[in-house]
Design a protein around this motif. Sequence first.
Motif, PDB file in Angstrom:
ATOM      1  N   LEU A   1       0.758  -0.914   0.173  1.00 54.46           N
ATOM      2  CA  LEU A   1       0.152   0.164   0.111  1.00 54.46           C
ATOM      3  C   LEU A   1       1.462   1.684   0.118  1.00 54.46           C
ATOM      4  O   LEU A   1       1.566   1.255   0.646  1.00 54.46           O
ATOM      5  CB  LEU A   1      -1.010  -0.150   1.501  1.00 54.46           C
ATOM      6  N   ILE A   2       0.314   2.347  -1.252  1.00 57.65           N
ATOM      7  CA  ILE A   2       1.735   3.247  -1.135  1.00 57.65           C
ATOM      8  C   ILE A   2       0.202   4.966  -0.876  1.00 57.65           C
ATOM      9  O   ILE A   2      -0.342   4.374  -1.406  1.00 57.65           O
ATOM     10  CB  ILE A   2       2.026   3.135  -2.507  1.00 57.65           C
ATOM     11  N   VAL A   3       0.621   5.735  -0.049  1.00 62.18           N
ATOM     12  CA  VAL A   3      -0.016   6.730   0.370  1.00 62.18           C
ATOM     13  C   VAL A   3       0.982   7.753   0.022  1.00 62.18           C
ATOM     14  O   VAL A   3       2.036   7.725   0.606  1.00 62.18           O
ATOM     15  CB  VAL A   3      -0.872   5.891   1.585  1.00 62.18           C
ATOM     16  N   ARG A   4      -0.010   9.149   1.005  1.00 60.38           N
ATOM     17  CA  ARG A   4       0.695  10.203   0.960  1.00 60.38           C
ATOM     18  C   ARG A   4       0.390  10.654   2.498  1.00 60.38           C
ATOM     19  O   ARG A   4       0.032   9.922   3.119  1.00 60.38           O
ATOM     20  CB  ARG A   4       0.212  11.462  -0.287  1.00 60.38           C
ATOM     21  N   ASN A   5      -0.394  11.863   2.624  1.00 62.12           N
ATOM     22  CA  ASN A   5      -0.866  12.802   4.124  1.00 62.12           C
ATOM     23  C   ASN A   5      -1.596  12.039   4.614  1.00 62.12           C
ATOM     24  O   ASN A   5      -2.690  12.312   5.710  1.00 62.12           O
ATOM     25  CB  ASN A   5      -0.234  13.327   4.210  1.00 62.12           C
TER      26      ASN A   5
ATOM     27  N   ARG B   1       5.008   6.199   2.550  1.00 63.12           N
ATOM     28  CA  ARG B   1       4.391   6.630   2.349  1.00 63.12           C
ATOM     29  C   ARG B   1       5.310   8.285   1.774  1.00 63.12           C
ATOM     30  O   ARG B   1       6.896   7.999   1.979  1.00 63.12           O
ATOM     31  CB  ARG B   1       5.024   7.068   3.598  1.00 63.12           C
ATOM     32  N   LEU B   2       4.362   8.277   0.556  1.00 63.71           N
ATOM     33  CA  LEU B   2       5.411   9.350  -0.372  1.00 63.71           C
ATOM     34  C   LEU B   2       4.841  10.562   0.516  1.00 63.71           C
ATOM     35  O   LEU B   2       4.580  11.746   0.304  1.00 63.71           O
ATOM     36  CB  LEU B   2       4.031   9.611  -1.702  1.00 63.71           C
ATOM     37  N   GLY B   3       6.044  10.525   1.594  1.00 61.44           N
ATOM     38  CA  GLY B   3       6.451  12.140   2.292  1.00 61.44           C
ATOM     39  C   GLY B   3       7.360  11.396   3.579  1.00 61.44           C
ATOM     40  O   GLY B   3       8.079  10.227   3.667  1.00 61.44           O
ATOM     41  N   VAL B   4       7.390  12.279   4.467  1.00 66.56           N
ATOM     42  CA  VAL B   4       8.338  11.768   5.927  1.00 66.56           C
ATOM     43  C   VAL B   4       7.040  11.554   7.472  1.00 66.56           C
ATOM     44  O   VAL B   4       7.786  10.675   7.928  1.00 66.56           O
ATOM     45  CB  VAL B   4       9.085  12.239   6.317  1.00 66.56           C
ATOM     46  N   GLY B   5       6.589  12.365   7.493  1.00 61.73           N
ATOM     47  CA  GLY B   5       4.973  12.245   8.430  1.00 61.73           C
ATOM     48  C   GLY B   5       4.821  11.347   8.515  1.00 61.73           C
ATOM     49  O   GLY B   5       4.233  10.898   7.438  1.00 61.73           O
ATOM     50  N   LEU B   6       4.829  10.549   9.823  1.00 57.63           N
ATOM     51  CA  LEU B   6       3.608   9.382   9.824  1.00 57.63           C
ATOM     52  C   LEU B   6       2.254   9.490  10.636  1.00 57.63           C
ATOM     53  O   LEU B   6       2.184   8.350  10.880  1.00 57.63           O
ATOM     54  CB  LEU B   6       4.731   8.719  10.257  1.00 57.63           C
ATOM     55  N   ASP B   7       2.208  10.469  10.638  1.00 59.28           N
ATOM     56  CA  ASP B   7       1.039  10.464  11.978  1.00 59.28           C
ATOM     57  C   ASP B   7      -0.109  10.147  11.520  1.00 59.28           C
ATOM     58  O   ASP B   7      -1.229   9.568  12.620  1.00 59.28           O
ATOM     59  CB  ASP B   7       0.854  12.065  12.807  1.00 59.28           C
TER      60      ASP B   7
ATOM     61  N   PRO C   1       6.414  -3.422   7.834  1.00 59.59           N
ATOM     62  CA  PRO C   1       6.972  -2.217   7.505  1.00 59.59           C
ATOM     63  C   PRO C   1       6.981  -1.462   7.352  1.00 59.59           C
ATOM     64  O   PRO C   1       6.370  -0.926   5.880  1.00 59.59           O
ATOM     65  CB  PRO C   1       8.726  -2.892   6.718  1.00 59.59           C
ATOM     66  N   VAL C   2       7.103   0.291   7.507  1.00 56.80           N
ATOM     67  CA  VAL C   2       6.714   1.626   7.375  1.00 56.80           C
ATOM     68  C   VAL C   2       7.373   2.210   6.195  1.00 56.80           C
ATOM     69  O   VAL C   2       8.745   2.341   7.298  1.00 56.80           O
ATOM     70  CB  VAL C   2       5.706   1.903   7.973  1.00 56.80           C
ATOM     71  N   ILE C   3       7.863   2.615   5.067  1.00 49.70           N
ATOM     72  CA  ILE C   3       9.316   3.025   4.493  1.00 49.70           C
ATOM     73  C   ILE C   3       8.184   4.281   4.109  1.00 49.70           C
ATOM     74  O   ILE C   3       7.690   4.820   3.083  1.00 49.70           O
ATOM     75  CB  ILE C   3       9.707   2.046   3.564  1.00 49.70           C
ATOM     76  N   PRO C   4       8.813   6.126   5.178  1.00 45.45           N
ATOM     77  CA  PRO C   4       8.653   7.060   4.544  1.00 45.45           C
ATOM     78  C   PRO C   4      10.196   7.321   3.631  1.00 45.45           C
ATOM     79  O   PRO C   4      11.028   6.715   3.421  1.00 45.45           O
ATOM     80  CB  PRO C   4       9.156   7.460   5.983  1.00 45.45           C
ATOM     81  N   ALA C   5       9.939   8.202   2.793  1.00 50.20           N
ATOM     82  CA  ALA C   5      10.743   8.497   1.416  1.00 50.20           C
ATOM     83  C   ALA C   5      11.888   9.510   2.964  1.00 50.20           C
ATOM     84  O   ALA C   5      12.103  10.761   2.159  1.00 50.20           O
ATOM     85  CB  ALA C   5       9.749   9.597   0.452  1.00 50.20           C
ATOM     86  N   THR C   6      12.246   9.360   3.356  1.00 46.87           N
ATOM     87  CA  THR C   6      12.767  10.091   4.151  1.00 46.87           C
ATOM     88  C   THR C   6      14.505  10.951   3.601  1.00 46.87           C
ATOM     89  O   THR C   6      14.989  10.628   2.348  1.00 46.87           O
ATOM     90  CB  THR C   6      14.354   8.778   5.296  1.00 46.87           C
TER      91      THR C   6
ATOM     92  N   LEU D   1      11.946   6.553  -5.304  1.00 46.42           N
ATOM     93  CA  LEU D   1      12.652   5.958  -3.604  1.00 46.42           C
ATOM     94  C   LEU D   1      11.984   5.407  -3.688  1.00 46.42           C
ATOM     95  O   LEU D   1      11.876   3.986  -2.850  1.00 46.42           O
ATOM     96  CB  LEU D   1      13.499   7.197  -2.647  1.00 46.42           C
ATOM     97  N   ILE D   2      10.335   5.665  -3.324  1.00 45.77           N
ATOM     98  CA  ILE D   2       9.257   4.561  -2.448  1.00 45.77           C
ATOM     99  C   ILE D   2       8.865   3.326  -3.395  1.00 45.77           C
ATOM    100  O   ILE D   2       8.644   2.563  -2.826  1.00 45.77           O
ATOM    101  CB  ILE D   2       8.634   4.924  -1.978  1.00 45.77           C
ATOM    102  N   ALA D   3       9.525   3.714  -4.678  1.00 45.78           N
ATOM    103  CA  ALA D   3       9.155   2.653  -5.845  1.00 45.78           C
ATOM    104  C   ALA D   3      10.474   1.884  -5.250  1.00 45.78           C
ATOM    105  O   ALA D   3       9.643   0.031  -5.550  1.00 45.78           O
ATOM    106  CB  ALA D   3       9.018   3.242  -7.498  1.00 45.78           C
ATOM    107  N   GLU D   4      10.812   1.986  -5.186  1.00 45.68           N
ATOM    108  CA  GLU D   4      12.640   1.298  -5.150  1.00 45.68           C
ATOM    109  C   GLU D   4      12.960   0.550  -3.593  1.00 45.68           C
ATOM    110  O   GLU D   4      12.455  -0.755  -3.656  1.00 45.68           O
ATOM    111  CB  GLU D   4      13.625   1.880  -5.639  1.00 45.68           C
ATOM    112  N   LYS D   5      12.510   1.181  -3.003  1.00 39.96           N
ATOM    113  CA  LYS D   5      12.188   0.320  -1.150  1.00 39.96           C
ATOM    114  C   LYS D   5      10.399  -0.453  -1.349  1.00 39.96           C
ATOM    115  O   LYS D   5      10.959  -2.296  -0.808  1.00 39.96           O
ATOM    116  CB  LYS D   5      11.904   1.564  -0.368  1.00 39.96           C
ATOM    117  N   VAL D   6       9.982  -0.220  -1.625  1.00 37.41           N
ATOM    118  CA  VAL D   6       8.484  -1.256  -1.526  1.00 37.41           C
ATOM    119  C   VAL D   6       9.044  -2.582  -3.193  1.00 37.41           C
ATOM    120  O   VAL D   6       8.789  -3.664  -2.263  1.00 37.41           O
ATOM    121  CB  VAL D   6       7.266  -0.677  -2.601  1.00 37.41           C
ATOM    122  N   LEU D   7       9.743  -1.628  -3.556  1.00 42.52           N
ATOM    123  CA  LEU D   7       9.522  -3.380  -5.539  1.00 42.52           C
ATOM    124  C   LEU D   7      11.335  -4.107  -3.977  1.00 42.52           C
ATOM    125  O   LEU D   7      11.362  -5.712  -4.171  1.00 42.52           O
ATOM    126  CB  LEU D   7      10.495  -3.056  -6.057  1.00 42.52           C
TER     127      LEU D   7
END
Length: 310
Positions: free
Chosen positions: A47-51, A71-77, A90-95, A297-303
């Motif tokens: 699952l890929i989301v923004r905020n 997460r297409l961004g950095v905040g995780l709230d 795992p939750v992966i932000p675009a740090t 970045l998120i595409a790479e990390k999700v793959l």
Amino acid sequence: MADIVITEFMDEAAVARLAQLYETHYDPELVDDPAALHSLLTSARALIVRNRTQVGESVLSMGPKLRVVGRLGVGLDNIDVAACRARSIPVIPATGANDLSVAEYVITTASMLLRGAFLRSAEVAAGGWPRQSLMGRELAGKTIGLVGYGSIAREVAWRAHMLGMHVVACDPYLLADHPGWQIARNVSLDAVLELGDVVSLHTPLTEATRYMIDARALSSMKSDAILINAARGGLVDEPALADALKAGALGGAALDVFEAEPLTKEAGAKFKGLGNLVLTPHIAGVTDESNLRVSHLIAEKVLEALGSKT
């Protein structure tokens, strides 16, 4: 059925990269259709989301096959990280991918509000020539106060320093020997508020930070200071800020984030008529360039999380 579900906007080349390897459902409006989202999650592995997409128990329970949340961004709230962890998801932000965009937003809005002239185009176009009333202030020589001194704030600090600003910051979690303190003076929150000609917020939203900028905090700031919040809605008591701006107790403010998003017409009414205010729809970290960096970045990390070589 979809292996990867993307609920908000993402660079289409990054989406295509995912779709080459997995069945991918991309709908940037899916965030506003929870029934469709829940149906798609029954087969989803990622699952890929923004905020705006709220990833809590109800969403996670609909995705028994989920293996990763991007997460297409950095905040995780907007993501229940503990609930994901309990499911070994795992939750992966675009740090780091949008640090530059946010830093430029802070510096740009600080300059706009200190100078003042950039907000009065309609008056000039109408034949007015308000030169003396538009004699604003320079960034150089002013003090910028950073509440939180993480990677984005340090990008702001470096740019502010290069423009001739003094930098003060508070961050109880950053080690005293961190190289970032070579640019900024390490002070208390009260000192940041008192010293800052510009005060920029860079903290997550927690119970401890909610409404950290309330009427009391605003009253401790300089009467001509600028407040910038491109971090998280809920850090600022919005009615108190509106009251301070109306009363002339603050020089100006820029808000990119709000306690409730999207900001409704009714919620925005408190800001009506304020000429020393910049409001933007949570786009400080979103530029053409950062969208590419974040998306890929998120595409790479999700793959990687799904076990695919990129």
